[in-house]
Motif scaffolding. Sequence first.
Motif, PDB file in Angstrom:
ATOM      1  N   ILE A  79      30.496  -8.220  37.119  1.00  0.00           N
ATOM      2  CA  ILE A  79      29.256  -7.712  36.541  1.00  0.00           C
ATOM      3  C   ILE A  79      28.456  -6.958  37.594  1.00  0.00           C
ATOM      4  O   ILE A  79      28.563  -7.227  38.787  1.00  0.00           O
ATOM      5  CB  ILE A  79      28.387  -8.835  35.916  1.00  0.00           C
ATOM      6  CG1 ILE A  79      27.889  -9.819  36.972  1.00  0.00           C
ATOM      7  CG2 ILE A  79      29.146  -9.567  34.828  1.00  0.00           C
ATOM      8  CD1 ILE A  79      26.873 -10.836  36.453  1.00  0.00           C
ATOM      9  N   GLY A  80      27.661  -6.023  37.132  1.00  0.00           N
ATOM     10  CA  GLY A  80      26.812  -5.230  38.010  1.00  0.00           C
ATOM     11  C   GLY A  80      26.321  -4.003  37.271  1.00  0.00           C
ATOM     12  O   GLY A  80      26.849  -3.641  36.220  1.00  0.00           O
ATOM     13  N   LEU A  81      25.310  -3.356  37.814  1.00  0.00           N
ATOM     14  CA  LEU A  81      24.778  -2.146  37.199  1.00  0.00           C
ATOM     15  C   LEU A  81      25.793  -1.012  37.265  1.00  0.00           C
ATOM     16  O   LEU A  81      26.726  -1.047  38.070  1.00  0.00           O
ATOM     17  CB  LEU A  81      23.482  -1.723  37.902  1.00  0.00           C
ATOM     18  CG  LEU A  81      22.299  -2.677  37.758  1.00  0.00           C
ATOM     19  CD1 LEU A  81      21.109  -2.165  38.566  1.00  0.00           C
ATOM     20  CD2 LEU A  81      21.909  -2.844  36.299  1.00  0.00           C
ATOM     21  N   ASP A  82      25.580   0.003  36.446  1.00  0.00           N
ATOM     22  CA  ASP A  82      26.435   1.182  36.492  1.00  0.00           C
ATOM     23  C   ASP A  82      26.413   1.762  37.899  1.00  0.00           C
ATOM     24  O   ASP A  82      25.350   1.873  38.516  1.00  0.00           O
ATOM     25  CB  ASP A  82      25.955   2.244  35.493  1.00  0.00           C
ATOM     26  CG  ASP A  82      26.214   1.853  34.043  1.00  0.00           C
ATOM     27  OD1 ASP A  82      27.014   0.930  33.808  1.00  0.00           O
ATOM     28  OD2 ASP A  82      25.604   2.475  33.155  1.00  0.00           O
ATOM     29  N   GLY A  83      27.580   2.112  38.412  1.00  0.00           N
ATOM     30  CA  GLY A  83      27.678   2.699  39.743  1.00  0.00           C
ATOM     31  C   GLY A  83      27.724   1.704  40.883  1.00  0.00           C
ATOM     32  O   GLY A  83      27.769   2.083  42.045  1.00  0.00           O
ATOM     33  N   SER A  84      27.741   0.405  40.568  1.00  0.00           N
ATOM     34  CA  SER A  84      27.734  -0.613  41.624  1.00  0.00           C
ATOM     35  C   SER A  84      29.121  -0.880  42.205  1.00  0.00           C
ATOM     36  O   SER A  84      29.244  -1.563  43.216  1.00  0.00           O
ATOM     37  CB  SER A  84      27.126  -1.923  41.108  1.00  0.00           C
ATOM     38  OG  SER A  84      27.914  -2.460  40.064  1.00  0.00           O
ATOM     39  N   ALA A 102      37.519   5.505  30.651  1.00  0.00           N
ATOM     40  CA  ALA A 102      36.249   6.227  30.602  1.00  0.00           C
ATOM     41  C   ALA A 102      35.099   5.229  30.551  1.00  0.00           C
ATOM     42  O   ALA A 102      35.292   4.038  30.288  1.00  0.00           O
ATOM     43  CB  ALA A 102      36.216   7.113  29.364  1.00  0.00           C
ATOM     44  N   HIS A 103      33.899   5.726  30.816  1.00  0.00           N
ATOM     45  CA  HIS A 103      32.708   4.882  30.702  1.00  0.00           C
ATOM     46  C   HIS A 103      32.667   4.283  29.301  1.00  0.00           C
ATOM     47  O   HIS A 103      32.916   4.956  28.320  1.00  0.00           O
ATOM     48  CB  HIS A 103      31.451   5.730  30.952  1.00  0.00           C
ATOM     49  CG  HIS A 103      30.193   4.957  30.784  1.00  0.00           C
ATOM     50  ND1 HIS A 103      29.717   4.128  31.777  1.00  0.00           N
ATOM     51  CD2 HIS A 103      29.323   4.867  29.759  1.00  0.00           C
ATOM     52  CE1 HIS A 103      28.599   3.560  31.354  1.00  0.00           C
ATOM     53  NE2 HIS A 103      28.341   4.003  30.141  1.00  0.00           N
ATOM     54  N   ARG A 104      32.372   3.006  29.208  1.00  0.00           N
ATOM     55  CA  ARG A 104      32.358   2.334  27.917  1.00  0.00           C
ATOM     56  C   ARG A 104      31.136   1.444  27.773  1.00  0.00           C
ATOM     57  O   ARG A 104      30.534   1.062  28.754  1.00  0.00           O
ATOM     58  CB  ARG A 104      33.619   1.519  27.679  1.00  0.00           C
ATOM     59  CG  ARG A 104      34.426   1.170  28.846  1.00  0.00           C
ATOM     60  CD  ARG A 104      35.728   0.435  28.639  1.00  0.00           C
ATOM     61  NE  ARG A 104      35.898  -0.282  27.426  1.00  0.00           N
ATOM     62  CZ  ARG A 104      36.989  -0.172  26.665  1.00  0.00           C
ATOM     63  NH1 ARG A 104      37.959   0.608  27.010  1.00  0.00           N
ATOM     64  NH2 ARG A 104      37.106  -0.862  25.571  1.00  0.00           N
ATOM     65  N   CYS A 133      41.327  -9.286  35.268  1.00  0.00           N
ATOM     66  CA  CYS A 133      39.859  -9.302  35.280  1.00  0.00           C
ATOM     67  C   CYS A 133      39.298  -8.524  34.100  1.00  0.00           C
ATOM     68  O   CYS A 133      40.025  -7.843  33.388  1.00  0.00           O
ATOM     69  CB  CYS A 133      39.334  -8.734  36.596  1.00  0.00           C
ATOM     70  SG  CYS A 133      39.847  -7.065  36.973  1.00  0.00           S
ATOM     71  N   PHE A 134      38.000  -8.667  33.901  1.00  0.00           N
ATOM     72  CA  PHE A 134      37.310  -7.833  32.918  1.00  0.00           C
ATOM     73  C   PHE A 134      35.954  -7.427  33.469  1.00  0.00           C
ATOM     74  O   PHE A 134      35.327  -8.153  34.221  1.00  0.00           O
ATOM     75  CB  PHE A 134      37.204  -8.502  31.537  1.00  0.00           C
ATOM     76  CG  PHE A 134      36.317  -9.710  31.445  1.00  0.00           C
ATOM     77  CD1 PHE A 134      35.027  -9.609  30.944  1.00  0.00           C
ATOM     78  CD2 PHE A 134      36.781 -10.970  31.812  1.00  0.00           C
ATOM     79  CE1 PHE A 134      34.218 -10.725  30.820  1.00  0.00           C
ATOM     80  CE2 PHE A 134      35.982 -12.092  31.692  1.00  0.00           C
ATOM     81  CZ  PHE A 134      34.701 -11.971  31.201  1.00  0.00           C
ATOM     82  N   GLU A 135      35.578  -6.195  33.116  1.00  0.00           N
ATOM     83  CA  GLU A 135      34.340  -5.607  33.595  1.00  0.00           C
ATOM     84  C   GLU A 135      33.294  -5.626  32.484  1.00  0.00           C
ATOM     85  O   GLU A 135      33.588  -5.248  31.355  1.00  0.00           O
ATOM     86  CB  GLU A 135      34.577  -4.160  34.027  1.00  0.00           C
ATOM     87  CG  GLU A 135      35.637  -4.000  35.092  1.00  0.00           C
ATOM     88  CD  GLU A 135      36.057  -2.557  35.268  1.00  0.00           C
ATOM     89  OE1 GLU A 135      35.172  -1.676  35.316  1.00  0.00           O
ATOM     90  OE2 GLU A 135      37.271  -2.310  35.359  1.00  0.00           O
ATOM     91  N   VAL A 136      32.107  -6.074  32.838  1.00  0.00           N
ATOM     92  CA  VAL A 136      30.990  -6.113  31.895  1.00  0.00           C
ATOM     93  C   VAL A 136      30.118  -4.889  32.168  1.00  0.00           C
ATOM     94  O   VAL A 136      29.721  -4.665  33.312  1.00  0.00           O
ATOM     95  CB  VAL A 136      30.182  -7.420  32.058  1.00  0.00           C
ATOM     96  CG1 VAL A 136      28.978  -7.423  31.131  1.00  0.00           C
ATOM     97  CG2 VAL A 136      31.061  -8.632  31.810  1.00  0.00           C
ATOM     98  N   PRO A 137      29.811  -4.088  31.147  1.00  0.00           N
ATOM     99  CA  PRO A 137      29.010  -2.882  31.368  1.00  0.00           C
ATOM    100  C   PRO A 137      27.644  -3.172  31.984  1.00  0.00           C
ATOM    101  O   PRO A 137      27.038  -4.215  31.728  1.00  0.00           O
ATOM    102  CB  PRO A 137      28.838  -2.297  29.960  1.00  0.00           C
ATOM    103  CG  PRO A 137      29.926  -2.906  29.149  1.00  0.00           C
ATOM    104  CD  PRO A 137      30.186  -4.254  29.747  1.00  0.00           C
ATOM    105  N   GLY A 138      27.169  -2.228  32.768  1.00  0.00           N
ATOM    106  CA  GLY A 138      25.865  -2.361  33.404  1.00  0.00           C
ATOM    107  C   GLY A 138      24.727  -2.529  32.424  1.00  0.00           C
ATOM    108  O   GLY A 138      23.709  -3.155  32.732  1.00  0.00           O
ATOM    109  N   ARG A 139      24.876  -1.999  31.235  1.00  0.00           N
ATOM    110  CA  ARG A 139      23.818  -2.121  30.217  1.00  0.00           C
ATOM    111  C   ARG A 139      23.542  -3.583  29.863  1.00  0.00           C
ATOM    112  O   ARG A 139      22.435  -3.932  29.482  1.00  0.00           O
ATOM    113  CB  ARG A 139      24.199  -1.357  28.949  1.00  0.00           C
ATOM    114  CG  ARG A 139      24.407   0.118  29.155  1.00  0.00           C
ATOM    115  CD  ARG A 139      23.064   0.829  29.331  1.00  0.00           C
ATOM    116  NE  ARG A 139      23.263   2.263  29.413  1.00  0.00           N
ATOM    117  CZ  ARG A 139      23.075   2.977  30.522  1.00  0.00           C
ATOM    118  NH1 ARG A 139      22.713   2.377  31.624  1.00  0.00           N
ATOM    119  NH2 ARG A 139      23.247   4.267  30.513  1.00  0.00           N
TER     120      ARG A 139
END
Length: 146
Positions: A9-14, A31-33, A42-48
Motif C-alpha cells: 500500500i502507498g500513495l500513487d507514485g510511491s 496500466a494505472h487502475r 503480492c497485490f497492490e492497493v491503489p493510492g486512492r
Amino acid sequence: MSTKRLMVIGLDGSGKSTLADLVEGGESNHAHREDCYYRERCFEVPGRYIENHWMHSIIIMLAQNQASSMLMLLDGSTCESFYSSGYARAFTCPCLGVLTKAPADADARAKGIAKLEAAGCTEILCVSTETGEGVGELLDWVAARM
C-alpha cells in the motif's frame, strides 16, 4: 481459501509497482487502475484507497482476509502521508514501513521515518532502487514472512 499474498500500500507514485516487481522477480506492464492488482506473490492497493480515509477499513479487511504480510510505503521524495495516527497497529499481519526513494539528506530521511513511526510502524526500512540501498533487506524480510 485463497492464497495469502504480500499486500503493498502507498500513495500513487510511491513505488508500489516497483517493489512488487522486485518481489515477483519480473516486471509488470499493467496500466494505472482503480482496483487492487493481484499478482502471484503480492497485490497492490491503489493510492486512492489511502487518500480516502473512509476506505481505510477496506484496506484492513483486505489485509485480514488476503495478506500474509504488508508493506506500507511512504515516498521519500515528497514525504506526503495520508496514514492516520497508529494506522499500522490496526493490522494483524506483519507490517513493514518502507521509506521509498530514500533521500540522502539526513533531515529528509528522518522526517519520512518519523511519519512512518507516527503511522504505527515498528519496523522501518529505507529503500532506493536507484542505489540498491535496502533492496536485499526488503527481499529478506518478505521471504521470511511468505
